[in-house]
Structures are given as C-alpha cells and as structure tokens.
Design a protein around this motif. Structure first.
Motif, short mmCIF file in Angstrom:
data_model
loop_
_atom_site.label_atom_id
_atom_site.label_comp_id
_atom_site.label_asym_id
_atom_site.label_seq_id
_atom_site.Cartn_x
_atom_site.Cartn_y
_atom_site.Cartn_z
N UNK A 361 0.83 -1.21 0.00
CA UNK A 361 0.00 0.00 0.00
C UNK A 361 0.86 1.26 0.00
N UNK A 362 1.96 1.24 0.74
CA UNK A 362 2.86 2.39 0.75
C UNK A 362 3.47 2.63 -0.63
N UNK A 363 3.80 1.54 -1.31
CA UNK A 363 4.37 1.70 -2.65
C UNK A 363 3.33 2.27 -3.60
N UNK A 364 2.07 1.85 -3.46
CA UNK A 364 1.01 2.40 -4.31
C UNK A 364 0.85 3.90 -4.08
N UNK A 365 0.82 4.29 -2.83
CA UNK A 365 0.67 5.72 -2.53
C UNK A 365 1.86 6.53 -3.03
N UNK A 366 3.06 5.93 -2.94
CA UNK A 366 4.25 6.61 -3.46
C UNK A 366 4.16 6.75 -4.97
N UNK A 367 3.62 5.73 -5.60
CA UNK A 367 3.46 5.78 -7.05
C UNK A 367 2.48 6.88 -7.45
N UNK A 368 1.38 6.98 -6.72
CA UNK A 368 0.38 8.01 -7.02
C UNK A 368 0.94 9.40 -6.78
#
Length: 427
Positions: A361-368
C-alpha cells in the motif's frame, strides 16, 4: 514501263560503280499454260523496281551512333541521368544530345554538379557534392558517376557520407548494397564507417546477423577495433529480442560474450552499457550476475541510476527474493530516484502476493504521488488479496483512498474493482 507480250525482252538496270549491267529475261515458252503465274511475278517485281529504283544498288544505311545508347556499367537510380553522363564523356559519345529535348530538373542539377567536379577532383570534393544534394537518388548518381572516372577512388569518408544519405532518405536497398561493397573491400575501413553500418544492420530485421559479421571484422583488424559505441549498438539490438524467457536464454550467451570481449579490448563501459548488461541478466533471472555488475560500476567510475535499481529490483522480485527487491527499491527512493511505472507495479504485486499488504500500500501511494497510476491488475492483486485474508473492510477503505489519489482512475475502473471486492467477500 509496260508489260507487252509474254515473250518480250525486259531489261532491269542496276547502277554500279563502273558500268550498268543489263539483265535479260529469256522469252517464255509457248507451252506454258494460261494459268501460269510468271507474268504476275514479273509485274510485282517491276512495280517494286519503279517505286524503289535503287533497291538493288544501295544497302540499308547504318544507324547513327546517336541512336545507340550503351548499357551503363553501374546501376543508376534515374535512367535519364545516364544520358547526361554520356553527354559529359566526350570519349564515349562524341555526338551531342538532341538539343530539342527538354531536360528535367534532376538532369540539369546532375549536369551542374558534374561540371563543378573539375578534372582531378578528390574524395573531399565528392563528399561536399554529396552533402549538398537534397535528393538521395541524385546523390547516388553522382556517387556512381565519380567512381567511374579515371584516377579516382572512393574512400571511407565518401562511403560513410553516402550511406548516411541513403539511410536518411529511406533508400534501404541501396544502402545495403553499399554495405556489402565496403565489406568486400571497396575502401579502407574505419570505426565511424563500420559503426554506421552496424547501426543500419541492427535496425533491419534481416540484417541482424550481418551486424555481427561486421563486428568480427573489426575484432580481427589491426587499426579498426570496436569501441564503446559498437558494443552499445550490439547490446541494444540483442535486448530488443528479449521477448520471453526462452528467447532470453538464447541471446544471453551473446551478451556474456560481448561483455567479456569488451573487457579484453580495454573498452571502459559507461552507465548505459552496464545497465543493458544488468537488464539482460535480470530478465533471465540471473540476479547474482546482475548484482555483480552493479557492484563493479564504481570501478568504472559509473554511478547507478533509476534504471539500474529498477532492473535489479524487478529481477529480485520475479526471482522470489521480494525482501531484497524491496531493499533496492527503498535505496533508490532514498537517493531521490523515481522508478518507472513497470518497476512500481512489479514491486506492488510481489509484495501483495507475499501478503505484505502494508508495504504494498505504501508503494502504491508513493506511485500516485509521482503522478503514475497502477493498472487494473495491480489494484486487483492488492485489494482482492486483502479480502481473501479476511480484511475486506480495509480493502474497501483502501479503494476509496486510491480513488481520491488517482486522478486517472475512471468510473469504469472503480466500479470494476468495487464489484470484484463484493464478489470476493461473498456479498
């Protein structure tokens, strides 16, 4: 002249250089039947004689040399331009062309440049003439015409100029012909010329193997060894064929061989070339070799960039070593390097399948936050994994957070994910 009686004497005169010869036809016998065709034959002969009185005295005049155009000994793109070549060579065709014929603009331009190349011209003048042409076909005609002149021979500079002109003009068949001429020894070899030929062959599917033939000639030469550009062209051409795992292993041997030969030739690689080698190892899941090249980058004075970390992180995750892959990802982000979208999504999916949902989830938010959006499969891998582990409410909350942070998520994608979560939860 009239036909009187069948037994009358007829005379046909044939002029000669000394005298007139008289040919007599003997009288016809009285026993000939009335149906005999001899009088008709004589009448036809007399008629032909009256129409062409010199038919027996003069032979047919020979064709003028102006009407006989010899075949050129070299191919020309514009056959009409070869007419200009004949008119400019007084020894081959002393008769001038028909002045009433209108010359085309290309013929006039060809004639102009032929006249500019005065006797005794060298490769430098020919190179300048080729570079001044906007039409690649006209440049090729000049190139071929100059090659036929006495005491002149093209060198590597003129061949390099002509090859570039043909490639830029999309005359690939003619460029391939020049490449074969150079390989056969039409001029002295040079690194820029051979690199240009390798670049052309690497860009043509049917000439892929020919590029490596040129590379072998460079290896075997004394003063034309391959340089960094040569290895970059060949490695890039190999990597474009890494489509699936089986093909990767076939071409990986060539990558290893090129890497060893580059070191043996004393060529110092740069970050771009080392990244291609790392990418080849990572695609074949040879992560130990990839990390070995990564550790050697400092020896060559090269600094790893986002692509370097991305290739290794993806290779480690696909190999199943997700923890190490996440470590390279965090190291990359610590240096302020932004991964590519494919690196993001592979890391997210790998973490989700390892049930490391918080990290994913942290990687997704970083991607966004970097204005990149995961695809539908990446979202489903993470959110459906949460639902299967009994974390359905957390999955619904994450979906709402992702919808707020992802400006590219359309209504269709959102409804698809929402329906999938309801289905997995059994609702």
């Amino acid at each position: 002249m009239t036909l009187a009686q069948p037994n009358s004497i007829l005379s046909l005169t044939q002029p000669n250089s000394s005298s007139h010869l008289t040919r007599r036809i003997p009288p016809l016998p009285d026993t000939l039947p009335r149906s005999a065709t001899m009088p008709v034959t004589i009448r036809r002969l007399l008629t032909a004689t009256l129409r062409t009185p010199n038919i027996l005295s003069h032979s047919r005049p020979a064709l003028s040399s102006r009407h006989v155009i010899p075949q050129p000994s070299f191919p020309l793109t514009h056959p009409s331009l070869y007419h200009r070549f004949l008119s400019s060579s007084s020894t081959e065709n002393p008769n001038p062309p028909n002045p009433l014929r209108t010359r085309t603009p290309l013929e006039k331009q060809f004639e102009t440049w032929v006249h500019k190349l005065k006797p005794g011209f060298g490769p430098l003048e020919v190179k300048e003439a080729l570079q001044a042409q906007s039409d690649p076909d006209l440049a090729l005609d000049i190139f071929r015409w100059t090659a036929q002149q006495r005491n002149y021979k093209h060198n590597q500079a003129t061949y390099l100029t002509m090859v570039k002109i043909l490639i830029d003009g999309k005359r690939f068949r003619q460029a391939e012909t020049l490449v074969e001429e150079v390989i056969a020894g039409a001029c002295e070899i040079s690194v820029p010329l051979y690199n240009s030929m390798i670049r052309f062959c690497c860009g043509r599917k049917m000439l892929f193997n020919r590029a490596f033939d040129i590379y072998k000639k460079m290896l075997n030469s004394e003063d034309c060894k391959p340089n960094l550009e040569t290895y970059a062209l060949l490695l890039n051409s190999l990597l474009r064929r890494f489509n699936n795992m089986h093909v990767c292993f076939v071409y990986l041997r060539a990558v290893r061989s090129l890497s060893k030969q580059m070191k043996a030739c004393g060529v110092i690689p740069d970050t771009f070339v080392l990244n291609m080698i790392i990418k080849a190892y990572s695609k074949c899941l040879e992560v130990e070799d990839a990390m070995q090249v990564f550790r050697e980058m400092g020896l060559y004075g090269c600094e790893p960039n986002a692509y370097t970390y991305g290739y290794i992180a993806k290779g480690l995750c696909e190999k199943g070593r997700v923890g190490q892959g996440l470590g390279f990802y965090k190291e990359m982000r610590g240096k302020g390097l932004v991964p590519t979208s494919s690196t993001y999504m592979i890391v997210i999916c790998s973490l989700a399948m390892e049930r490391r949902y918080d990290d994913a989830s942290e990687v997704v938010l970083d991607m966004l936050s970097n204005s990149m959006s995961p695809d539908l499969l990446t979202y489903k891998t993470l959110l459906e994994g949460l639902c299967r582990d009994g974390k359905g409410s957390e999955a619904f909350d994450l979906l709402e957070d992702f919808r707020k942070g992802d400006s590219k998520m359309g209504e269709k994608t959102y409804k698809t994910l929402l329906n999938a979560l309801h289905f997995v939860n059994g609702e």
